[in-house]
Design a protein around this motif. Structure first.
Motif, mmCIF file in Angstrom:
data_model
loop_
_atom_site.group_PDB
_atom_site.id
_atom_site.type_symbol
_atom_site.label_atom_id
_atom_site.label_comp_id
_atom_site.label_asym_id
_atom_site.label_seq_id
_atom_site.Cartn_x
_atom_site.Cartn_y
_atom_site.Cartn_z
ATOM 1 N N GLU A 226 -33.271 32.251 -11.768
ATOM 2 C CA GLU A 226 -31.977 32.092 -10.898
ATOM 3 C C GLU A 226 -31.282 33.152 -11.103
ATOM 4 O O GLU A 226 -30.541 33.636 -10.229
ATOM 5 N N PHE A 227 -30.814 33.794 -12.171
ATOM 6 C CA PHE A 227 -29.918 34.861 -12.525
ATOM 7 C C PHE A 227 -30.379 36.290 -11.717
ATOM 8 O O PHE A 227 -29.853 36.827 -11.216
ATOM 9 N N ALA A 228 -31.826 36.323 -12.016
ATOM 10 C CA ALA A 228 -32.339 37.682 -11.280
ATOM 11 C C ALA A 228 -32.255 37.210 -9.844
ATOM 12 O O ALA A 228 -32.254 38.271 -9.087
ATOM 13 N N ILE A 229 -32.792 36.269 -9.184
ATOM 14 C CA ILE A 229 -32.838 36.016 -7.855
ATOM 15 C C ILE A 229 -31.406 36.053 -7.147
ATOM 16 O O ILE A 229 -31.111 36.529 -5.988
ATOM 17 N N ASP A 230 -30.402 35.578 -7.769
ATOM 18 C CA ASP A 230 -29.165 35.696 -7.328
ATOM 19 C C ASP A 230 -28.488 37.447 -7.521
ATOM 20 O O ASP A 230 -27.841 37.639 -6.625
ATOM 21 N N ARG A 231 -28.821 38.036 -8.620
ATOM 22 C CA ARG A 231 -28.247 39.301 -8.788
ATOM 23 C C ARG A 231 -29.077 40.381 -8.165
ATOM 24 O O ARG A 231 -28.417 41.586 -7.881
ATOM 25 N N TYR A 232 -30.435 40.280 -8.333
ATOM 26 C CA TYR A 232 -31.295 41.437 -8.127
ATOM 27 C C TYR A 232 -32.441 40.937 -7.016
ATOM 28 O O TYR A 232 -33.661 41.113 -7.498
ATOM 29 N N LYS A 233 -32.214 40.424 -6.044
ATOM 30 C CA LYS A 233 -32.892 39.814 -4.950
ATOM 31 C C LYS A 233 -34.253 40.506 -4.675
ATOM 32 O O LYS A 233 -35.213 40.112 -4.770
ATOM 33 N N LEU A 234 -34.011 41.487 -4.391
ATOM 34 C CA LEU A 234 -35.316 42.787 -3.710
ATOM 35 C C LEU A 234 -35.960 43.029 -4.928
ATOM 36 O O LEU A 234 -37.319 42.833 -4.603
ATOM 37 N N GLU A 235 -35.506 43.466 -6.026
ATOM 38 C CA GLU A 235 -36.373 43.861 -7.150
ATOM 39 C C GLU A 235 -37.248 42.615 -7.471
ATOM 40 O O GLU A 235 -38.505 42.794 -7.946
ATOM 41 N N TYR A 236 -36.645 41.273 -7.646
ATOM 42 C CA TYR A 236 -37.172 40.038 -7.944
ATOM 43 C C TYR A 236 -38.379 39.860 -6.861
ATOM 44 O O TYR A 236 -39.626 39.614 -7.401
ATOM 45 N N PHE A 258 -35.283 42.358 -18.385
ATOM 46 C CA PHE A 258 -33.898 42.909 -17.870
ATOM 47 C C PHE A 258 -33.655 44.319 -18.286
ATOM 48 O O PHE A 258 -33.776 44.507 -19.543
ATOM 49 N N SER A 259 -33.256 45.096 -17.756
ATOM 50 C CA SER A 259 -32.881 46.539 -18.095
ATOM 51 C C SER A 259 -31.308 46.469 -18.417
ATOM 52 O O SER A 259 -30.494 45.858 -17.657
ATOM 53 N N ILE A 260 -30.903 46.919 -19.433
ATOM 54 C CA ILE A 260 -29.762 46.979 -20.254
ATOM 55 C C ILE A 260 -29.092 48.267 -20.574
ATOM 56 O O ILE A 260 -29.767 49.124 -20.973
ATOM 57 N N ASN A 261 -27.821 48.791 -19.838
ATOM 58 C CA ASN A 261 -27.439 49.931 -20.111
ATOM 59 C C ASN A 261 -26.822 49.846 -21.709
ATOM 60 O O ASN A 261 -25.867 49.010 -21.980
ATOM 61 N N ALA A 262 -27.472 50.674 -22.372
ATOM 62 C CA ALA A 262 -27.214 50.803 -23.776
ATOM 63 C C ALA A 262 -25.949 51.130 -24.331
ATOM 64 O O ALA A 262 -25.114 50.750 -25.156
ATOM 65 N N ASN A 263 -25.112 51.878 -23.158
ATOM 66 C CA ASN A 263 -23.730 52.255 -23.577
ATOM 67 C C ASN A 263 -22.668 51.306 -23.167
ATOM 68 O O ASN A 263 -21.736 51.323 -23.837
ATOM 69 N N THR A 264 -23.040 50.201 -22.280
ATOM 70 C CA THR A 264 -21.926 49.424 -21.639
ATOM 71 C C THR A 264 -22.434 48.071 -22.301
ATOM 72 O O THR A 264 -21.681 47.068 -22.111
ATOM 73 N N ASN A 265 -23.872 47.822 -22.806
ATOM 74 C CA ASN A 265 -24.323 46.611 -23.088
ATOM 75 C C ASN A 265 -24.256 45.484 -21.996
ATOM 76 O O ASN A 265 -23.986 44.389 -22.246
ATOM 77 N N THR A 266 -24.658 46.041 -20.830
ATOM 78 C CA THR A 266 -24.587 45.254 -19.620
ATOM 79 C C THR A 266 -26.036 45.196 -18.950
ATOM 80 O O THR A 266 -26.557 46.104 -19.006
ATOM 81 N N ILE A 267 -26.231 44.123 -18.294
ATOM 82 C CA ILE A 267 -27.645 44.189 -17.323
ATOM 83 C C ILE A 267 -27.394 45.040 -16.305
ATOM 84 O O ILE A 267 -26.182 44.726 -15.366
ATOM 85 N N ASP A 268 -28.324 45.634 -15.924
ATOM 86 C CA ASP A 268 -28.249 46.790 -14.583
ATOM 87 C C ASP A 268 -29.311 46.513 -13.826
ATOM 88 O O ASP A 268 -29.580 47.258 -12.844
ATOM 89 N N GLY A 269 -30.259 45.557 -14.041
ATOM 90 C CA GLY A 269 -31.412 45.272 -12.940
ATOM 91 C C GLY A 269 -32.463 44.700 -13.921
ATOM 92 O O GLY A 269 -32.401 44.263 -14.966
#
Length: 354
Positions: A226-236, A258-269
């Motif tokens: 659900e998180f992926a389809i909400d945030r990253y629809k086309l990739e999913y 999920f890909s995580i930006n290691a510098n900000t520790n946030t999901i980016d796709g």
């Protein structure tokens, strides 16, 4: 006392479950009611699974048996992973061992250990200077990590038919513009393998959907799908549709990430897609784990059609349809073309699609 480290920053005190730096902690542990059991499970998940072929020989290099000693392995080997920048240090190592000196991304990897992992070569006892990626990772097939020309590659053994399937699926991913690892056939120490470049690094980490599921539910009230389809629809949607193209029904929760930006520790796709040795084997009773019709499971093609109709795709399906007959790969091209027609609504049924 042991600490989970993010590069050179201690973030969690393991034995007490005390969080020292929440926002640099693994996302999987940024959850409610963190405790030792949850930390232990996270660490054990990083360990080489006991089901992996030659796992017993890897454990022997550490003087460990196969009996529930994953945590001990992680402490001895610093729980280093090819997927992220987390590791484990004890209280005597804080400030003395630097991540720059032990991380798997930039340091030499022990050749003898990867031969143990791949072919069960004669074992030996490691020293504290042995750095290896062989102590972590999922999957049951023999595999190993090799540094070549300043890049790290995964070599994975298996039946030759499955090796071929993985290479073909990766090639089709390139043709349609799908964000995917690529595979080639190579022999390593005279063993048949697929070879693929590791796409993580010091700045980009991956976390699979299984291990991150409590985080997405705690912080967003959604399971990973659900998180992926909400945030990253086309990739999913692309992932769902690609699985139908190559008849890949092995997309369980540990086979996408999920890909995580290691510098900000946030999901980016959603990360690059991977692991296709089970491609071209699904049938009409093979169900998608990525998209559902209410509570009802959909087979791969029905799932792909639903994703195409409701979200769309950036995959170049028309290009693949037009050129596949001229491509020298030994798959059933007629059924592949029928799958494309069904997904885009130009074929009304799934006959002759498998």
């Amino acid at each position: 006392m042991h600490y989970i480290m993010n590069k050179n920053t201690p973030v969690i005190e393991i034995e007490t479950s005390r969080v020292l730096n929440k926002y640099k902690s693994p996302l999987a542990l940024q959850i409610d009611d963190i405790n030792y059991t949850k930390i232990y499970k996270w660490l054990v998940h990083r360990a080489l699974p006991l089901s992996r072929k030659n796992a017993d020989k890897i454990y022997m290099t550490l003087g460990l048996s196969r009996d529930n000693q994953e945590f001990e392995m992680m402490c001895i080997t610093h729980a280093l992973s090819i997927n992220d920048n987390y590791w484990v240090a004890n209280e005597n190592e804080l400030g003395k061992i630097k991540y720059e000196d032990i991380n798997l991304f930039t340091n030499s990897l022990n050749k003898s250990l990867y031969l143990v992992a791949l072919r069960g070569a004669n074992t030996f006892t490691i020293t504290d200077k042995n750095i290896s990626a062989e102590y972590t990772g999922q999957g049951t097939y023999p595999k190993c990590f090799v540094r070549e020309n300043n890049e790290i590659y995964l070599y994975k053994n298996g039946p030759i038919g499955e090796i071929t399937n993985e290479i073909y699926a990766g090639f089709i991913a390139q043709l349609v513009g799908f964000k995917s690892a690529t595979y080639e056939y190579k022999k390593l120490d005279n063993i048949d393998c697929t070879k693929s470049k590791i796409l993580t690094g010091l700045n980009e980490n991956w976390e699979n959907a299984f291990i991150i599921s409590e985080y997405t539910y705690t912080n967003y009230g959604k399971i990973p799908q659900e998180f992926a389809i909400d945030r990253y629809k086309l990739e999913y949607a692309n992932m769902i549709i690609f699985d139908a193209l190559v008849l890949n029904d092995d997309r369980h929760m540990k086979n996408w990430a999920f890909s995580i930006n290691a510098n900000t520790n946030t999901i980016d796709g959603i990360s690059y897609s991977y692991d296709y040795n089970k491609a071209f084997q699904a049938n009409s009773k093979s169900y998608s784990n990525l998209i559902f019709d209410g509570s009802r499971k959909l087979n791969l093609l029905s799932a792909a059609k639903k994703a195409y109709n409701e979200i769309g795709t950036s995959l170049n399906l028309e290009y693949l349809y037009n050129i596949i007959d001229n491509i020298d790969i030994k798959i059933n091209k007629k059924t592949l073309k029928n799958r494309i027609l069904y997904i885009v609504g130009k074929k009304s049924n799934q006959n002759d699609c498998y």
